[in-house]
Scaffold this motif. Structure first.
Motif, short mmCIF file in Angstrom:
data_model
loop_
_atom_site.label_atom_id
_atom_site.label_comp_id
_atom_site.label_asym_id
_atom_site.label_seq_id
_atom_site.Cartn_x
_atom_site.Cartn_y
_atom_site.Cartn_z
N TRP A 446 0.87 -1.18 0.00
CA TRP A 446 0.00 0.00 0.00
C TRP A 446 0.90 1.22 0.00
O TRP A 446 1.70 1.42 0.91
CB TRP A 446 -0.89 -0.01 1.24
N ASN A 448 0.64 5.23 -0.37
CA ASN A 448 -0.17 6.45 -0.46
C ASN A 448 -1.52 6.22 -1.13
O ASN A 448 -1.92 6.93 -2.05
CB ASN A 448 0.61 7.54 -1.19
N GLY A 449 -2.21 5.19 -0.67
CA GLY A 449 -3.58 4.96 -1.13
C GLY A 449 -3.71 4.01 -2.30
O GLY A 449 -4.83 3.69 -2.70
N MET A 506 -7.69 -1.17 6.95
CA MET A 506 -7.33 0.08 6.32
C MET A 506 -7.62 1.27 7.24
O MET A 506 -6.92 2.29 7.19
CB MET A 506 -8.07 0.25 4.99
N SER A 507 -8.64 1.17 8.08
CA SER A 507 -8.93 2.25 9.03
C SER A 507 -7.76 2.42 10.00
O SER A 507 -7.34 3.56 10.30
CB SER A 507 -10.21 1.93 9.79
N ARG A 510 -4.75 3.97 8.02
CA ARG A 510 -4.93 5.40 7.72
C ARG A 510 -4.82 6.24 8.98
O ARG A 510 -4.33 7.37 8.94
CB ARG A 510 -6.28 5.62 7.03
N THR A 513 -1.25 7.10 9.56
CA THR A 513 -0.59 7.99 8.59
C THR A 513 -1.32 9.30 8.42
O THR A 513 -0.94 10.10 7.56
CB THR A 513 -0.48 7.29 7.23
N ARG A 514 -2.36 9.52 9.19
CA ARG A 514 -3.11 10.77 9.05
C ARG A 514 -2.25 11.94 9.50
O ARG A 514 -1.57 11.87 10.52
CB ARG A 514 -4.40 10.70 9.88
#
Length: 515
Positions: A446, A448-449, A506-507, A510, A513-514
């Motif tokens: 994964w 950057n999205g 994924m939650s 993310r 990395t937020r």
């Protein structure tokens, strides 16, 4: 007759000018990118596979010296379009530096040097020394990507030969057992050392021995095929020597020695056979005397000096630009929150023994297990950010199972499609042995999205992130489960987990990395 001394002085001066110009631009670019040059030499020093790199430049200089008389009669005129190659190679070096692709940095430096030489000495001289310049490619330590394939083929050939000669074999990946003991085909047995050494020696031999392109290419092809087959024979012979001697011969360091002796004999025989088709150099026709002397050296030196400065400037500017992009402020990732239970999947205790994918240097990592309807799935996430050499996601030693693992072994690998977080993605599928039951595993990146199973695409996405001043957050995601009878049960568990637990995984990623 009175013009001859002037001509000899002129050609000698032109030859010196070409040599000095080529040396200045080469050394200048190497100095500008000294860390990259040092990394090449460090690989030569620590790896026997690339130790031949030390002799590449001396051989190149000798090949050029052989052509000194012909080169002295050629004009020294800068070839300005070659500066575009210098600039393009410099840009490629910057991308390689930003993405942490050391191999791209090495090749970019090589093309900068080649482009700089062509730019300052001109096309006539560059054509005359085309092979010596191309020979410089052997200085670049490349070929590691072939090792897994060579290991697999060597194991295939060895096991097939053992069975053909009546020795029973039980194989598990690249490890196999015969009645007298266990053997493993590891990197040292892959034959990559023999292949690279044979290719370099065979290419040089073909250039010096043959004149026609067809014979040269044919012999280069032979120098690739012969060491591969010879390595298969070597591996089989070593196992048989150990087997027949009760594992008293060819089982330690001595089997490497036996391998080099065998390889040396094979290469000598290959060269001996090739000598029967040698093509001697035709006698060069006598050059007619020309009364006109070349232009004065001072008139030629000015544009050559300008070309040297331009090549150094176009090459060197990319290093500070890359450093500026690398040093931009970037938010470090937070710890990865625990993946929350969902869709009936509940947190489960760690199995015994625990298999952990081999990823070195992540800034954060998490390893959890979930159970549902009697099926257990492990999920491993390694998160990387602010990547530099030593803590990169995409490097050769980061893999599901390292070749030297004492317990776990990868017995099969492939690719397959899988639904993940609403997308159909391609993942790496592998079977891992070493515990009470084999494990079915899937892994992907994964960045950057974006999801990908490709090392090359992941590296490109990382480089793009740095060029566009985006964070280089990236991760490897691995899910795995025991593979029980029936064989499809493990695959079904992973499909169900991927479909139902992807949003929770994924939650958590993310959230880390937020910024």
């Amino acid at each position: 007759m009175h013009f001859a001394p002037e001509q000899r002085v002129g050609t000698a001066t032109a030859g010196r000018l070409a040599a000095i110009a080529a040396a200045l631009v080469s050394l200048g670019l190497i100095a500008a990118f000294w860390p990259t040059a040092q990394s090449i030499e460090a690989i030569w020093r620590r790896s026997e596979t690339y130790a031949h790199g030390y002799v590449v430049v001396p051989i190149l200089l000798w090949l050029v010296w052989r052509e000194r008389d012909a080169l002295a009669r050629l004009p020294v005129r800068p070839f300005w379009p070659a500066l575009a190659l210098v600039a393009a190679a410099g840009f490629a070096w910057m991308l390689g530096s930003l993405a942490g692709v050391l191999g791209l940095e090495h090749f970019a430096l090589l093309f900068m040097v080649l482009g700089g030489i062509v730019a300052v000495v001109g096309l006539p001289i560059a054509r005359a020394i085309a092979f010596p310049l191309a020979f410089l490619f052997f200085a670049v330590p490349v070929g590691e990507f072939l090792v897994p394939m060579l290991i697999d083929r060597t194991a295939d050939a060895t096991v097939a030969a053992l069975r053909l000669t009546g020795v029973p074999v039980f194989r598990e990946g690249n490890h196999f057992a015969i009645p007298s003991g266990r053997w493993s085909v590891v990197e040292a047995c892959s034959g990559i050392r023999y292949l690279l050494a044979s290719l370099m020696a065979g290419t040089l031999y073909a250039y010096l021995t043959y004149r026609s392109l067809r014979r040269r290419l044919l012999f280069v092809g032979v120098s690739i095929v012969v060491p591969i087959i010879a390595n298969w024979l070597r591996a089989y012979m070593i196992v048989m020597i150990g087997h027949l001697s009760g594992n008293t011969l060819a089982v330690g360091v001595d089997h490497i020695l036996y391998g080099w002796i065998f390889f040396g004999v094979v290469i000598l025989v290959m060269f001996w056979i090739g000598s029967f088709w040698r093509e001697d150099e035709p006698d060069a026709p006598a050059a007619p005397a020309r009364p006109a002397a070349p232009a004065p050296a001072a008139h030629r030196a000015a544009p050559v000096a300008l070309a040297i400065v331009a090549a150094l400037a176009l090459g060197a500017l990319w290093r500070p630009l890359g450093a500026a992009l690398e040093e931009r402020a970037q938010v470090a990732p937070a710890g990865i929150p625990a993946v929350q239970s969902a869709a009936g999947w509940q947190s489960a205790p760690a199995p015994d023994p625990v298999w952990t994918p081999h990823y070195v240097g992540p800034q954060r990592e998490a390893h959890q297990w979930f159970a549902k309807d009697g099926r257990v799935v492990g999920v491993y996430v390694a998160l990387y950010s602010r990547q530099t050499q030593g803590n990169e996601l995409i490097v050769s030693h980061n893999q599901l199972v390292p070749p030297n693992d004492k317990q776990w072994v990868k017995v099969a690998e492939g690719r397959r499609a899988m639904d993940w977080n609403g997308d159909s993605i391609t993942v790496r599928a592998a079977e891992i042995a070493g515990g009470p039951q084999p494990l079915a595993a899937r892994a992907w990146y994964w960045v950057n999205g974006r999801f990908t199973a490709s090392d090359a695409l992941a590296k490109a996405l990382l480089a793009l992130a740095k060029v566009t001043l985006d964070p280089d957050h990236s991760a490897v995601i691995v899910i795995y489960t025991p593979k029980t009878d029936p064989a499809a049960r493990g695959e079904t568990a992973l499909d169900a987990f991927a479909r139902e637990m992807a949003p929770a995984v994924m939650s958590a990623l993310r959230a880390a990395t937020r910024h």
